[in-house]
Design an enzyme around this catalytic site. Structure first.
Site, PDB file in Angstrom:
ATOM      1  CG  ASP A 121      -3.165 -10.168  -9.841  1.00  0.00           C
ATOM      2  OD1 ASP A 121      -2.903  -9.089  -9.292  1.00  0.00           O
ATOM      3  OD2 ASP A 121      -3.096 -10.341 -11.070  1.00  0.00           O
TER       4      ASP A 121
ATOM      5  CD  GLU B  23      -2.307   0.964   7.697  1.00  0.00           C
ATOM      6  OE1 GLU B  23      -2.350   0.856   6.455  1.00  0.00           O
ATOM      7  OE2 GLU B  23      -3.187   1.525   8.365  1.00  0.00           O
TER       8      GLU B  23
ATOM      9  CG  HIS C 102      -2.476   4.339  13.336  1.00  0.00           C
ATOM     10  ND1 HIS C 102      -2.717   3.330  12.435  1.00  0.00           N
ATOM     11  CD2 HIS C 102      -1.461   5.073  12.837  1.00  0.00           C
ATOM     12  CE1 HIS C 102      -1.887   3.465  11.415  1.00  0.00           C
ATOM     13  NE2 HIS C 102      -1.112   4.512  11.640  1.00  0.00           N
TER      14      HIS C 102
ATOM     15  CE  LYS D 242      -4.533   2.563   3.331  1.00  0.00           C
ATOM     16  NZ  LYS D 242      -4.042   2.114   4.630  1.00  0.00           N
TER      17      LYS D 242
HETATM   18  C1  MEV Z   1      -5.963   3.457   7.639  1.00  0.00           C
HETATM   19  O1  MEV Z   1      -5.088   2.566   7.004  1.00  0.00           O
HETATM   20  C2  MEV Z   1      -7.359   3.189   7.240  1.00  0.00           C
HETATM   21  C3  MEV Z   1      -8.412   4.161   7.776  1.00  0.00           C
HETATM   22  O2  MEV Z   1      -8.082   5.488   7.396  1.00  0.00           O
HETATM   23  C4  MEV Z   1      -9.726   3.745   7.150  1.00  0.00           C
HETATM   24  C5  MEV Z   1     -10.869   4.709   7.417  1.00  0.00           C
HETATM   25  O3  MEV Z   1     -10.614   5.908   7.573  1.00  0.00           O
HETATM   26  O4  MEV Z   1     -12.010   4.222   7.401  1.00  0.00           O
HETATM   27  C6  MEV Z   1      -8.479   4.122   9.265  1.00  0.00           C
END
Ligand code: MEV
Length: 448
Positions: A306, A95, A403, A290
């Protein structure tokens, strides 16, 4: 020769004896069966082979049926000050913005005292799941007699670990008959030091299972049917809520927004609220976590651990109070901002891939050859830093700006932009909002 059967339902062929074919025969079968342009498919597969045959054969032998290598970028995030020591953290991830975000958060906290991390506990768990339908009191008496034998009969497996200070900590008999009729467990706890411990634990458990069955056969107080203990399975648990690490950052609120035009009190307040939302709202908590796992998985992968085990455990832990919730927490007290994570991480720095994969060895050397506990701290910090960077963007500028800037190169590569085109477009988008359509339009304009 391989045997093929045409399967009309899936419009493809099944095959027996595939694993016994040579690598080149496996590739032939794959490309002939699944690709119309099989020359091109073969070319792509072979493009990723390593020219160093020894290295390639090492990779071939990690798993069955290897046909090629799957690359991920290995990036590094410098400037992580953890308990007073500076680290450059290796991260394997696809990413675009993750390494950049980690580096930014590391630099931010470097100027504010860095990260503090502590290992709270290191206990791992394994279970023998079995069925017994006899008298419970007799089973308890049997277990009390059995327990020393369970330790004794695993000594050949545990002796080296014990010499280094680890081994089996305890074994309990657990009655689970309220869940399933006749269901009991030998629930064992382990200290596996610098090893993740899966092989060690599973070997101990399989021996427990043998000892349990044998001793039951000879236990005089059991009736004939009671002697036949039915072991269902013996396996470690990847849920390790007692293998916990905590990492945190803190600073006076006034220092939070230095060098920006953001109001630090407003920022701290919004940040804490964003964390509170993730604490109570599962839809947000999953995305929030995530983001944490963006940092954690990348280091876990780079260090040959792992990541599936880590993921499974972390999400179970995030649900431990009955509702899926945030792994991180934040507070503002007496003008002090505090942000922390408490997370279970069963990691190893010996065994498994750690002494096999050259890039894993390199990553561990880059991290000053950490113990498992050191690595737990580093990984927890990477997760916290990642979450900090995400929340900082989300509660201020939004994430798309940063991003999409990082994603710009991916879009340009997708359109096979030349170096000259890339230079021009990167310059153009320095002060222009990056969207997929805006980039496509700019490429088309440039090319016309
Ligand atoms: C993107 O990979 C992760 C985010 O969505 C995490 C979040 O929203 O806190 C930016």
């Amino acid at each position: 020769m391989y045997l093929c059967n045409f399967n009309y339902h899936s419009m493809t062929k099944s095959i027996s004896g595939f694993s016994r074919l040579s690598k080149s025969k496996k590739i032939d079968w794959i490309v002939d069966t699944y690709f119309t342009n099989n020359k091109n498919a073969k070319k792509i597969i072979k493009q990723y082979w390593n020219t160093d045959e020894q290295l390639q054969s090492l990779h071939d032998e990690f798993i069955e049926n290897t046909i090629t290598n799957y690359y991920l970028p290995l990036g590094v995030a410098p400037n992580f000050l953890i308990n007073g020591t500076l680290h450059t953290i290796p991260m394997a991830i696809e990413e675009s913005s993750v390494v950049a975000a980690a580096s930014k958060a590391a630099k931010f906290w470097l100027d504010r005292g860095g990260f503090k991390a502590d290992v709270i506990s290191t206990t791992k768990i394994g279970q023998v799941h079995f069925k017994y339908f006899g008298n419970k009191e007799k089973l308890i008496s049997f277990f009390n007699e059995l327990k020393p034998a369970l330790f004794k009969e695993t000594e050949n497996i545990t002796q080296n670990m014990v010499k280094r200070g680890g081994g089996i900590k305890d074994i309990e008999l657990k009655d689970k008959t309220h869940k399933i009729e006749g269901y009991f467990q030998l629930h064992a706890t382990f200290e596996t030091l610098d090893a993740m411990g899966a092989n060690f634990i599973n070997s101990c458990l399989e021996q427990f299972s043998k000892t349990l069955k044998e001793k039951a056969q000879n236990y005089v107080a059991f009736d004939e049917e009671e002697k036949d203990i039915d072991v269902i399975m013996s396996i470690l648990s990847n849920y390790v809520p007692e293998c916990l690490v905590k990492a945190e950052v803190s600073c006076p609120i006034s220092e939070l927004a230095e060098g920006t035009d953001i109001d630090p009190y407003e920022f701290a307040d919004k940040f804490v609220q964003a964390v509170q939302i993730a604490e109570v709202e599962p839809y947000r908590a999953v995305t929030h976590n995530k983001g944490v796992m963006n940092g954690i998985d990348a280091v876990v992968l780079a260090t040959g651990n792992d990541f599936r085990a880590i993921e499974a455990c972390v999400h179970a832990y995030a649900s431990r109070n009955g509702s899926y919730s945030s792994l991180t927490h934040a507070s503002v007290e007496n003008d002090q901002f505090k942000f922390w994570i408490e997370i279970p991480l069963a990691l190893g720095t010996v065994g498994g891939l750690t002494s096999l994969h050259p890039l894993v060895k390199l990553s561990l050397e880059l991290l000053h050859k950490p113990t498992a506990q050191d690595l737990m701290k580093i990984v927890a910090v990477a997760g916290l830093a990642q979450n900090f960077a995400a929340l900082r963007s989300l509660t201020t500028t939004g994430i798309q700006k940063g991003h999409m800037k990082m994603h710009l190169k991916n879009i340009l590569n997708q359109f096979q932009a030349t170096e000259e085109e890339k230079t021009k477009l990167l310059e153009q988008f320095k002060d222009q909002v990056v969207t997929h359509s805006a980039v496509v339009e700019a490429i088309e304009k440039l090319r016309s």
